[in-house]
Motif scaffolding. Structure first.
Motif, PDB file in Angstrom:
ATOM      1  N   ARG A 192       0.822  -1.205   0.000  1.00  0.00           N
ATOM      2  CA  ARG A 192       0.000   0.000   0.000  1.00  0.00           C
ATOM      3  C   ARG A 192       0.857   1.256   0.000  1.00  0.00           C
ATOM      4  O   ARG A 192       0.644   2.154   0.811  1.00  0.00           O
ATOM      5  N   PRO A 193       1.850   1.382  -0.867  1.00  0.00           N
ATOM      6  CA  PRO A 193       2.628   2.623  -0.932  1.00  0.00           C
ATOM      7  C   PRO A 193       1.780   3.729  -1.544  1.00  0.00           C
ATOM      8  O   PRO A 193       1.410   3.664  -2.710  1.00  0.00           O
ATOM      9  N   ILE A 194       1.485   4.738  -0.751  1.00  0.00           N
ATOM     10  CA  ILE A 194       0.519   5.753  -1.183  1.00  0.00           C
ATOM     11  C   ILE A 194       0.960   6.450  -2.469  1.00  0.00           C
ATOM     12  O   ILE A 194       0.171   6.635  -3.385  1.00  0.00           O
ATOM     13  N   ARG A 195       2.224   6.843  -2.566  1.00  0.00           N
ATOM     14  CA  ARG A 195       2.671   7.571  -3.743  1.00  0.00           C
ATOM     15  C   ARG A 195       2.514   6.712  -5.000  1.00  0.00           C
ATOM     16  O   ARG A 195       2.069   7.201  -6.041  1.00  0.00           O
ATOM     17  N   ALA A 196       2.834   5.446  -4.901  1.00  0.00           N
ATOM     18  CA  ALA A 196       2.718   4.567  -6.059  1.00  0.00           C
ATOM     19  C   ALA A 196       1.270   4.432  -6.508  1.00  0.00           C
ATOM     20  O   ALA A 196       0.969   4.442  -7.707  1.00  0.00           O
ATOM     21  N   ILE A 197       0.370   4.317  -5.550  1.00  0.00           N
ATOM     22  CA  ILE A 197      -1.049   4.193  -5.902  1.00  0.00           C
ATOM     23  C   ILE A 197      -1.560   5.469  -6.557  1.00  0.00           C
ATOM     24  O   ILE A 197      -2.264   5.436  -7.573  1.00  0.00           O
ATOM     25  N   LEU A 198      -1.211   6.614  -5.994  1.00  0.00           N
ATOM     26  CA  LEU A 198      -1.663   7.883  -6.565  1.00  0.00           C
ATOM     27  C   LEU A 198      -1.079   8.103  -7.956  1.00  0.00           C
ATOM     28  O   LEU A 198      -1.761   8.581  -8.863  1.00  0.00           O
ATOM     29  N   ASN A 199       0.184   7.756  -8.130  1.00  0.00           N
ATOM     30  CA  ASN A 199       0.800   7.909  -9.450  1.00  0.00           C
ATOM     31  C   ASN A 199       0.107   7.027 -10.483  1.00  0.00           C
ATOM     32  O   ASN A 199      -0.142   7.445 -11.615  1.00  0.00           O
ATOM     33  N   LEU A 200      -0.213   5.793 -10.103  1.00  0.00           N
ATOM     34  CA  LEU A 200      -0.887   4.882 -11.021  1.00  0.00           C
ATOM     35  C   LEU A 200      -2.280   5.387 -11.354  1.00  0.00           C
ATOM     36  O   LEU A 200      -2.699   5.360 -12.515  1.00  0.00           O
ATOM     37  N   ALA A 201      -3.010   5.860 -10.332  1.00  0.00           N
ATOM     38  CA  ALA A 201      -4.360   6.369 -10.569  1.00  0.00           C
ATOM     39  C   ALA A 201      -4.324   7.578 -11.497  1.00  0.00           C
ATOM     40  O   ALA A 201      -5.137   7.711 -12.422  1.00  0.00           O
ATOM     41  N   ASN A 202      -3.371   8.466 -11.277  1.00  0.00           N
ATOM     42  CA  ASN A 202      -3.233   9.657 -12.120  1.00  0.00           C
ATOM     43  C   ASN A 202      -2.881   9.268 -13.552  1.00  0.00           C
ATOM     44  O   ASN A 202      -3.443   9.795 -14.527  1.00  0.00           O
ATOM     45  N   LEU A 203      -1.969   8.326 -13.704  1.00  0.00           N
ATOM     46  CA  LEU A 203      -1.562   7.879 -15.030  1.00  0.00           C
ATOM     47  C   LEU A 203      -2.726   7.232 -15.772  1.00  0.00           C
ATOM     48  O   LEU A 203      -2.943   7.504 -16.958  1.00  0.00           O
ATOM     49  N   LEU A 204      -3.491   6.405 -15.060  1.00  0.00           N
ATOM     50  CA  LEU A 204      -4.633   5.740 -15.678  1.00  0.00           C
ATOM     51  C   LEU A 204      -5.681   6.748 -16.117  1.00  0.00           C
ATOM     52  O   LEU A 204      -6.221   6.676 -17.222  1.00  0.00           O
ATOM     53  N   TYR A 205      -5.947   7.735 -15.265  1.00  0.00           N
ATOM     54  CA  TYR A 205      -6.943   8.747 -15.599  1.00  0.00           C
ATOM     55  C   TYR A 205      -6.504   9.569 -16.811  1.00  0.00           C
ATOM     56  O   TYR A 205      -7.278   9.815 -17.734  1.00  0.00           O
ATOM     57  N   PRO A 213      -4.502  15.561 -20.686  1.00  0.00           N
ATOM     58  CA  PRO A 213      -4.163  15.328 -19.273  1.00  0.00           C
ATOM     59  C   PRO A 213      -5.031  16.135 -18.323  1.00  0.00           C
ATOM     60  O   PRO A 213      -5.217  17.330 -18.494  1.00  0.00           O
ATOM     61  N   CYS A 214      -5.597  15.440 -17.340  1.00  0.00           N
ATOM     62  CA  CYS A 214      -6.388  16.086 -16.293  1.00  0.00           C
ATOM     63  C   CYS A 214      -6.016  15.444 -14.962  1.00  0.00           C
ATOM     64  O   CYS A 214      -6.686  14.526 -14.502  1.00  0.00           O
ATOM     65  N   PRO A 215      -4.921  15.871 -14.353  1.00  0.00           N
ATOM     66  CA  PRO A 215      -4.452  15.219 -13.124  1.00  0.00           C
ATOM     67  C   PRO A 215      -5.528  15.201 -12.046  1.00  0.00           C
ATOM     68  O   PRO A 215      -6.247  16.180 -11.847  1.00  0.00           O
ATOM     69  N   LEU A 216      -5.638  14.069 -11.364  1.00  0.00           N
ATOM     70  CA  LEU A 216      -6.597  13.939 -10.274  1.00  0.00           C
ATOM     71  C   LEU A 216      -6.101  14.598  -8.999  1.00  0.00           C
ATOM     72  O   LEU A 216      -6.863  14.878  -8.093  1.00  0.00           O
ATOM     73  N   TYR A 217      -4.812  14.828  -8.910  1.00  0.00           N
ATOM     74  CA  TYR A 217      -4.245  15.367  -7.680  1.00  0.00           C
ATOM     75  C   TYR A 217      -2.928  16.054  -8.002  1.00  0.00           C
ATOM     76  O   TYR A 217      -2.350  15.855  -9.069  1.00  0.00           O
ATOM     77  N   THR A 218      -2.482  16.831  -7.106  1.00  0.00           N
ATOM     78  CA  THR A 218      -1.148  17.397  -7.211  1.00  0.00           C
ATOM     79  C   THR A 218      -0.196  16.510  -6.452  1.00  0.00           C
ATOM     80  O   THR A 218      -0.559  15.918  -5.428  1.00  0.00           O
ATOM     81  N   SER A 219       0.997  16.387  -6.915  1.00  0.00           N
ATOM     82  CA  SER A 219       1.968  15.500  -6.274  1.00  0.00           C
ATOM     83  C   SER A 219       2.092  15.831  -4.797  1.00  0.00           C
ATOM     84  O   SER A 219       2.240  17.000  -4.428  1.00  0.00           O
ATOM     85  N   PRO A 220       1.998  14.833  -3.926  1.00  0.00           N
ATOM     86  CA  PRO A 220       2.076  15.103  -2.482  1.00  0.00           C
ATOM     87  C   PRO A 220       3.450  15.561  -2.073  1.00  0.00           C
ATOM     88  O   PRO A 220       4.448  15.183  -2.665  1.00  0.00           O
ATOM     89  N   SER A 221       3.473  16.407  -1.070  1.00  0.00           N
ATOM     90  CA  SER A 221       4.746  16.818  -0.516  1.00  0.00           C
ATOM     91  C   SER A 221       5.304  15.698   0.335  1.00  0.00           C
ATOM     92  O   SER A 221       4.564  14.803   0.747  1.00  0.00           O
ATOM     93  N   PRO A 222       6.579  15.699   0.626  1.00  0.00           N
ATOM     94  CA  PRO A 222       7.178  14.619   1.416  1.00  0.00           C
ATOM     95  C   PRO A 222       6.489  14.408   2.753  1.00  0.00           C
ATOM     96  O   PRO A 222       6.383  13.286   3.219  1.00  0.00           O
ATOM     97  N   ARG A 223       5.980  15.474   3.355  1.00  0.00           N
ATOM     98  CA  ARG A 223       5.348  15.291   4.675  1.00  0.00           C
ATOM     99  C   ARG A 223       3.997  14.590   4.578  1.00  0.00           C
ATOM    100  O   ARG A 223       3.460  14.117   5.582  1.00  0.00           O
ATOM    101  N   ASP A 224       3.414  14.549   3.355  1.00  0.00           N
ATOM    102  CA  ASP A 224       2.128  13.904   3.174  1.00  0.00           C
ATOM    103  C   ASP A 224       2.266  12.412   2.901  1.00  0.00           C
ATOM    104  O   ASP A 224       1.281  11.697   2.829  1.00  0.00           O
ATOM    105  N   VAL A 225       3.482  11.954   2.677  1.00  0.00           N
ATOM    106  CA  VAL A 225       3.687  10.560   2.265  1.00  0.00           C
ATOM    107  C   VAL A 225       4.248   9.761   3.434  1.00  0.00           C
ATOM    108  O   VAL A 225       5.124  10.228   4.123  1.00  0.00           O
TER     109      VAL A 225
END
Length: 225
Positions: A192-205, A213-225
């Motif tokens: 369950r690596p959060i960054r990997a999941i978010l990157n995959l979801a963004n890429l798929l979308y 391109p319509c990103p679902l999120y902005t890249s998380p800052s290090p403190r969010d991961v």
């Protein structure tokens, strides 16, 4: 994808009203019954409701079945005399439901299973069923799922956390009637690596988006991961 009780609702028999009681009304009934049958005891309304759900999920239908049942793994113990009083409260709870013409969520799957066994409801057959968070399933729910699997070719795949649900209480898969010996794998690494999941979801979308391109999120800052 279905929540199991939502799946039950989808195949609910048309001649039976689907009207589960609200959680607030359920708690109010439990509090009244505690005052009536178990005044001054350590049994709380939440504990009574938990016992009611356990009874229904275990398919107990008589007083004798409940009083003789093995409660190993339950979160709290009950002496014989207290168990008698708890059963009286359970009967009072069911009487209140009948008077109100309601059911509770624990009865949803039981009612559907009864109608399936009586031949009044036909549920679909599946080539494969995947159950996530299976440790929170009532053991007899697996009987319904096995009934839905196509004979000889159906596959049931289960994912569960042994530190939660009925597995945490020391119960095993044999209770639900499943033989998993030699057929299970324990994952020792968290996937369950959060960054990997978010990157995959963004890429798929972005890949599927019709207008670029319509990103679902902005890249998380290090403190969010």
């Amino acid at each position: 994808w279905w929540c199991f009780l939502s799946w039950c609702r989808e195949h609910w028999p048309g001649d039976i009203p689907f009207n589960p009681i609200s959680l607030a009304d359920r708690s109010a009934i439990a509090e009244t019954l505690i005052n009536e049958h178990l005044p001054g005891s350590s049994i709380s309304p939440g504990m009574l409701l938990s016992e009611i759900d356990w009874c229904k999920d275990s398919l107990f239908t008589t007083r004798e079945e409940y009083l003789e049942a093995d409660r190993s793994g339950r979160a709290f113990g009950l002496r014989e005399r207290t168990r008698e009083k708890v059963h009286a409260a359970i009967e009072g709870y069911q009487m209140e439901l009948r008077k109100a013409g309601r059911i509770d969520w624990s009865e949803v799957s039981r009612t559907l299973w009864r109608e399936v066994q009586n031949g009044k409801v036909e549920v679909p057959g599946y080539d494969a069923i995947f159950v996530d968070e299976a440790q929170f399933f009532a053991p007899f729910w697996f009987q319904i799922l096995q009934h839905c699997l196509k004979e000889r070719t159906g596959h049931l795949f289960i994912a569960a956390d042994p530190t939660l649900g009925f597995l945490k209480r020391g119960q095993t898969w044999t209770g639900p009637g499943l033989d998993v010996r030699g057929r299970s794998h324990r994952l020792e690494t968290s996937y369950r690596p959060i960054r990997a999941i978010l990157n995959l979801a963004n890429l798929l979308y972005r890949h599927r988006a019709a207008n670029g391109p319509c990103p679902l999120y902005t890249s998380p800052s290090p403190r969010d991961v």
